[in-house]
Scaffold this motif. Structure first.
Motif, short mmCIF file in Angstrom:
data_model
loop_
_atom_site.label_atom_id
_atom_site.label_comp_id
_atom_site.label_asym_id
_atom_site.label_seq_id
_atom_site.Cartn_x
_atom_site.Cartn_y
_atom_site.Cartn_z
N ALA B 54 -2.95 13.19 20.90
CA ALA B 54 -1.63 13.60 21.39
C ALA B 54 -1.65 15.05 21.89
O ALA B 54 -2.71 15.68 21.91
N TYR B 55 -0.49 15.57 22.26
CA TYR B 55 -0.43 16.92 22.83
C TYR B 55 -0.01 17.96 21.80
O TYR B 55 -0.53 19.05 21.74
N GLY B 57 2.32 18.31 17.74
CA GLY B 57 3.06 17.57 16.72
C GLY B 57 3.40 18.43 15.53
O GLY B 57 3.11 19.63 15.51
N ASP B 74 4.54 13.26 16.73
CA ASP B 74 3.91 13.96 17.86
C ASP B 74 4.53 13.62 19.20
O ASP B 74 5.22 12.62 19.35
N LYS B 75 4.32 14.56 20.14
CA LYS B 75 4.57 14.28 21.55
C LYS B 75 3.23 13.90 22.14
O LYS B 75 2.26 14.66 22.00
N VAL B 126 6.04 8.90 25.25
CA VAL B 126 6.89 9.84 24.51
C VAL B 126 6.16 10.41 23.29
O VAL B 126 5.94 11.61 23.18
N GLY B 127 5.77 9.52 22.37
CA GLY B 127 5.06 10.01 21.19
C GLY B 127 5.03 9.01 20.07
O GLY B 127 5.46 7.86 20.21
#
Ligand SMILES: Nc1ncnc2c1ncn2[C@@H]1O[C@H](COP(=O)(O)OP(=O)(O)OP(=O)(O)O)[C@@H](O)[C@H]1O
Ligand SMILES: [Mg+2]
Lengths: 115, 137
Positions: B54-55, B57, B74-75, B126-127
């Motif tokens: 993920a990016y 979180g 997370d995103k 989205v996440g």
């Protein structure tokens, strides 16, 4: 069971981090470069034999309560790895032998497998 | 008692610092070491998943007298098929992640093994939200 001092002798290995009592016994051994595999181990008092020398090796051992790490093939622990290991009370040992050679010696010495 | 920790996607040098802090808290609270290990191994797996997949979180930890609830939100790209992701060996990890010693598809099954309750919600694009509940006793 194998003593830390025996490992240093038989594997021509060097203790590079940890205020370790060389008389301490170790029960189990597990060899892997795959940290997600290491995280599945339940055994206490274990020596992790690995060629993976990055911070996640230390973090994984911290989470899994692994007290000893042996780096094979002359993989060196960085200063950052040493300080993280020190903080978590983990002993780091380095040796020049291959994973295969180190494991076969440790097995003969009486270190027990996990799976 | 509530704690919150940030997690940086892609930053492997910091991966595990949140889980490490949680471990220190649980030790101070004198939680049984066997249970501490099960909890920190699972939240570390979830933390590494944010770093790996993920990016960004955060990890939210709530400690009650009878249970510990950890939510990792997370995103990121999300998980299109959660049942598939739960299968041992399924992984979309990049070569960079594999080089760090991860990406065997063992994380989510290991979390399942080590927690009393695991809830995963995810929306593609989205996440992802992973909730882990462990009962004390
Ligand atoms: N937070 C997340 N965001 C997006 N995808 C995720 C996330 N967590 C898991 N996944 C997806 O689920 C798959 C399986 O996750 P799992 O943790 O079981 O294995 P892995 O992370 O690939 O490898 P390992 O955990 O063994 O290092 C991942 O490869 C990824 O595709
Ligand atoms: Mg994972």
């Amino acid at each position: 069971m194998v003593k830390v001092s025996q490992i240093l002798d038989e594997l021509n290995a060097k203790l590079v981090c940890g205020n370790t009592d060389l008389n301490q016994d170790i029960n189990f051994g597990f060899a892997s470069d795959l940290m997600s595999d290491v995280l599945t181990i339940d055994s206490d008092n274990l020596l992790l034999v690995t060629g993976l020398n990055n911070l996640q090796t230390i973090r994984t051992s911290e989470m899994s309560d692994i007290p000893y790490i042996l780096f094979v093939r002359d993989k060196k622990a960085s200063e950052e790895m040493k300080s993280l290991a020190e903080e978590s009370g983990i002993t780091l040992i380095e040796c020049g032998y291959s994973m295969f050679r180190a494991c076969s010696i440790l097995c003969k010495m009486g270190l027990e497998p996990v799976y | 008692m509530d704690f919150k920790f940030d997690i940086e996607g892609g930053n492997f040098s910091k991966a595990g610092s949140a889980s490490s802090d949680v471990k220190k808290v649980l030790k101070k609270l004198n939680v049984d070491p066997k249970l501490i290990k099960r909890i920190v191994v699972s939240i570390y797996e979830a933390e590494v998943n944010v770093v790996a997949h993920a990016y960004e979180g955060e990890m939210n930890v709530s400690i009650f007298p009878e249970k510990i609830v950890v939510r990792i939100v997370d995103k990121g790209p999300g998980i299109p098929d959660i049942d598939l992701a739960m299968q041992k060996g399924y992984s979309t990890a990049s070569p960079a992640v594999r080089e760090m010693g991860f990406g065997a598809g063992m994380g989510l099954p290991n979390i399942k093994k080590n927690t009393n309750e695991l809830n995963i919600k995810s929306e593609v694009g989205v996440g992802t939200e992973v909730e882990l509940i462990n009962y004390l006793n």
